[in-house]
Design a protein around this motif. Structure first.
Motif, PDB file in Angstrom:
ATOM      1  N   ILE A 239       0.840  -1.210   0.000  1.00 57.43           N
ATOM      2  CA  ILE A 239       0.000   0.000   0.000  1.00 57.43           C
ATOM      3  C   ILE A 239       0.873   1.258   0.000  1.00 57.43           C
ATOM      4  CG2 ILE A 239      -1.633   1.349   1.394  1.00 57.43           C
ATOM      5  CD1 ILE A 239      -2.886  -1.467   2.170  1.00 57.43           C
ATOM      6  N   VAL A 240       1.933   1.299   0.824  1.00 58.40           N
ATOM      7  CA  VAL A 240       2.785   2.498   0.804  1.00 58.40           C
ATOM      8  C   VAL A 240       3.638   2.568  -0.468  1.00 58.40           C
ATOM      9  CG1 VAL A 240       2.835   2.785   3.316  1.00 58.40           C
ATOM     10  CG2 VAL A 240       4.698   1.533   2.189  1.00 58.40           C
ATOM     11  N   SER A 241       3.810   1.443  -1.156  1.00 59.43           N
ATOM     12  CA  SER A 241       4.616   1.453  -2.381  1.00 59.43           C
ATOM     13  C   SER A 241       3.791   1.827  -3.604  1.00 59.43           C
ATOM     14  CB  SER A 241       5.260   0.079  -2.613  1.00 59.43           C
ATOM     15  OG  SER A 241       6.170  -0.223  -1.577  1.00 59.43           O
ATOM     16  N   PHE A 242       2.630   1.193  -3.776  1.00 58.61           N
ATOM     17  CA  PHE A 242       1.886   1.352  -5.029  1.00 58.61           C
ATOM     18  C   PHE A 242       0.631   2.207  -4.887  1.00 58.61           C
ATOM     19  CE2 PHE A 242       4.207  -2.686  -5.584  1.00 58.61           C
ATOM     20  CZ  PHE A 242       4.836  -2.431  -6.793  1.00 58.61           C
ATOM     21  N   SER A 243       0.207   2.479  -3.668  1.00 56.96           N
ATOM     22  CA  SER A 243      -1.018   3.232  -3.438  1.00 56.96           C
ATOM     23  C   SER A 243      -2.183   2.674  -4.262  1.00 56.96           C
ATOM     24  CB  SER A 243      -0.782   4.720  -3.769  1.00 56.96           C
ATOM     25  OG  SER A 243      -1.868   5.503  -3.339  1.00 56.96           O
ATOM     26  N   PRO A 244      -2.499   1.391  -4.068  1.00 55.11           N
ATOM     27  CA  PRO A 244      -3.574   0.777  -4.868  1.00 55.11           C
ATOM     28  C   PRO A 244      -4.964   1.184  -4.371  1.00 55.11           C
ATOM     29  CG  PRO A 244      -2.794  -0.794  -3.249  1.00 55.11           C
ATOM     30  CD  PRO A 244      -1.916   0.438  -3.103  1.00 55.11           C
TER      31      PRO A 244
END
Lengths: 310, 310
Positions: A239-244
C-alpha cells in the motif's frame, strides 16, 4: 461484462480464446470467451517443455476440431522469471527459473508457430490480476494488486489500468518483512532469502514450521495469528509502495476460514491511519478481497490477457 | 540535455520556469531553464501558508521584473500527503499532513491565480526523480526510483517514463523492514509506525538512537552498519516491487562517506542472486547512485516538472 457475441449472417458467433496458466505443478488450459462462456478446460502436469508443451497444443487443436471453431489469440500466464521486454532477443522466454528443465525455454514463439495465432505473454499473477480486473472483484479499479499465497507467493500489479513490469517484472513475494524471532524462531524456507515473505508465509513455510499442512491446522491455531501478521505487514508495504485502490488475495492459503478478516484488521492497524486512503479505511472489506473468479482467476486471466491483443 | 535556447529575430531567447521544492523547514525556490541556466534562487522558511506562500510569489514577481522576463509555468514539488487526482475537488491540495498549519491548503490554484501561468504539482521526491531523469544520474532510464534519506525518508517512482501515483501517491519511507531487536533495541521514532524505515533510518532516528547528529558520527561507527542494513533491505523491497533500472539515493544522510558503497554491497547480498537484473548485478555502482544534481535535485526537479506542462 463485455458481450462477446456478434451476429453474423443472422447467427450468433462467439469469439474464442486459448488461455494457459502455467504453474510449477500443472498447466491449466482453457478455451473460453469469459467466465460465463467456457468451452473446455484441462490440467496437464508440468514435467519438461518437450513433454508438456505439445500436450497443450494438442488440447487446443482438439477443441478447435471437435467444436468447429477458430481461436483468436492465446494468453500465456507463466511462472517466472520470464522476459517481457519486446526489445530483447529473449522476449517470450522463461529465463532463470529454478525449475531447471524450463530454464531458457522459448514460449511465445512456440505457441504462435504451432497455433498460427498471436500470443500475449505475462506472469501468471499478472494474468490473474487482469482477470479480476475484467470479470472479478477488481472491476472498475485502475490501480490494484493481485496476490497469490500458496505454494509460493507472487503478485501482479496493475497501474493506470496496465500491468506494471519495470525492467523485468515484480517479484513481491520475496520482500523482506519484520520477523520477530522471539515470537517466531522459524528461520524460513526461501532458498535465496530464508525469511522473506514467501519464506515465512507460503503454504510450504506453514507446513515446515508446524509439521503439518496448512489446511489441517484449526482456525484457532497460533499459525494463523503469525500468518495474518506477515500478510498484513506485506500488504502495508504494498500500500505504501503502489497506493492501490484494491488488493485481491488468492491462492490456497487464503481459503482458511477467517484469515482474510484478520488480514484486513491487521493491515489497517499496522498502517495506523498514516495512509489516508478512504477506501482502505472505510471500505476495508472491499479494499482487501478474495478473488471473484475463485480458483479460475489465473486461467480466466489468461483469457483476459489474450483479449488484450485481439 | 535539451536545448532551451530559441533564436527569435536573431536573438537567443531562453524559456524560464519557476520551481518550488517545498519541505518541512524551507521552500527552495528557483527560476531556471535547467542546471546550466539558473537565473535566481532563494530559501524561504516554512512557517504558515499565509506567511510563506506570498513570499514565494513575491520572489518570482521580483525576478521577472528585474530581469524583464516572463515565466512559462510553475513546477511545485511538495511535502505530502497531497492530492494529485485531477478528478477530485481537492486536486492541488496538501491534505492530511502532520504539519497542522498546512493541512487542507490549496496550492495549485493559488499559484496559478497569483502568477497567471499553469502550475504542475507532484511530491517533492517525484519532482527530484524527474530532475534526475532529465539532467542527473537517471538519464535514459524509463523505470527508476529517487529516494531521499534525511529529515524523513521518501521516494518518487518513475514507471515507463512517468510518475507513478496510484490512488494517492507512494509513501515508501513508511515500509516495514526486518528489525532485529537483539542487534538494535531502538524502538524507532515514527509517530505512526515506530520502527518503519523512516522510524529506524532517517536522520532524526540516527540522532535519537546514538544521542548525536548523524554527521558527527565517524565513518567506522556501528551506526553505519545498521543504517546500511536497513537501506539495503528497503532497496531490496523496492527492487522486487518495481523492478527498476536504477535507484538514486539523495538526502543528507547519504552524504556520509562510504555509506553508498556499503548499501550497494548489502543490497546485492540480501537479494542473493534471486533477481537476475544484469544492471544490478554487473553495474551495481551505476544501478545505485547519488544524485547527479546533488542538493539541487529537488528544485531542478521542480523545473523539470514545470516543463512537463509547457
Amino acid at each position: 461484462m463485455i458481450n462477446q457475441n456478434f451476429l453474423i449472417n443472422g447467427e450468433s458467433m462467439t469469439k474464442w480464446y486459448a488461455g494457459v496458466e502455467a504453474g510449477g505443478t500443472k498447466f491449466n488450459c482453457i478455451v473460453a470467451s469469459g467466465p460465463e462462456h467456457i468451452l473446455a478446460e484441462i490440467r496437464i502436469p508440468t514435467t519438461t517443455p518437450e513433454e508438456t508443451l505439445p500436450k497443450v497444443i494438442h488440447f487446443f487443436e482438439q477443441v478447435k476440431q471437435e467444436n468447429q471453431i477458430r481461436l483468436e489469440s492465446t494468453g500465456l500466464g507463466f511462472f517466472g522469471p520470464i522476459c517481457l521486454d519486446h526489445e530483447s532477443s529473449h522476449y517470450g522466454w522463461i529465463t532463470s527459473t529454478p525449475k531447471l528443465a524450463w530454464r531458457n525455454t522459448q514460449v511465445v514463439h512456440y505457441f504462435e508457430e504451432q497455433l498460427k495465432i498471436p500470443a500475449a505473454f505475462d506472469t501468471d499473477v499478472t494474468a490473474a490480476a487482469l482477470g479480476e480486473g475484467r470479470w472479478g472483484n477488481a472491476q472498475g479499479c485502475r490501480h490494484f494488486i493481485y496476490i497469490t499465497i500458496g505454494t509460493g507467493i507472487g503478485g501482479g500489479i496493475i497501474n493506470e489500468g496496465k500491468p506494471l513490469h519495470g525492467a523485468i517484472h515484480p517479484e513481491v513475494g520475496h520482500m523482506f518483512l519484520p520477523h520477530d524471532r522471539s515470537q517466531d524462531p522459524f528461520v524460513g524456507i526461501c532458498p535465496s532469502h530464508q525469511d522473506c515473505w514467501e519464506g515465512l508465509a507460503s503454504g510450504p513455510a506453514i507446513k515446515t514450521r508446524w509439521g503439518q499442512p496448512a489446511e489441517t491446522l484449526p482456525a484457532n491455531h497460533p499459525a494463523w495469528q503469525l500468518e495474518s501478521d506477515y500478510i498484513a505487514y506485506a500488504l502495508g508495504n504494498l500500500i505504501v509502495s503502489f497506493s492501490p485502490e484494491r488488493i485481491i488475495l488468492g491462492g490456497g492459503v487464503m481459503k482458511i476460514p477467517g484469515l482474510i478478516a484478520q488480514v484486513r484488521a491487521k493491515t489497517v492497524a499496522c498502517l495506523n491511519g498514516y495512509v489516508q486512503n478512504e477506501k482502505l479505511l472505510q471500505e476495508t472489506d472491499q479494499f482487501i478481497q478474495l478473488p471473484g473468479l475463485g480458483d479460475r482467476a489465473g486461467e480466466l486471466g489468461a483469457i483476459a490477457l489474450a483479449q488484450t491483443i485481439s
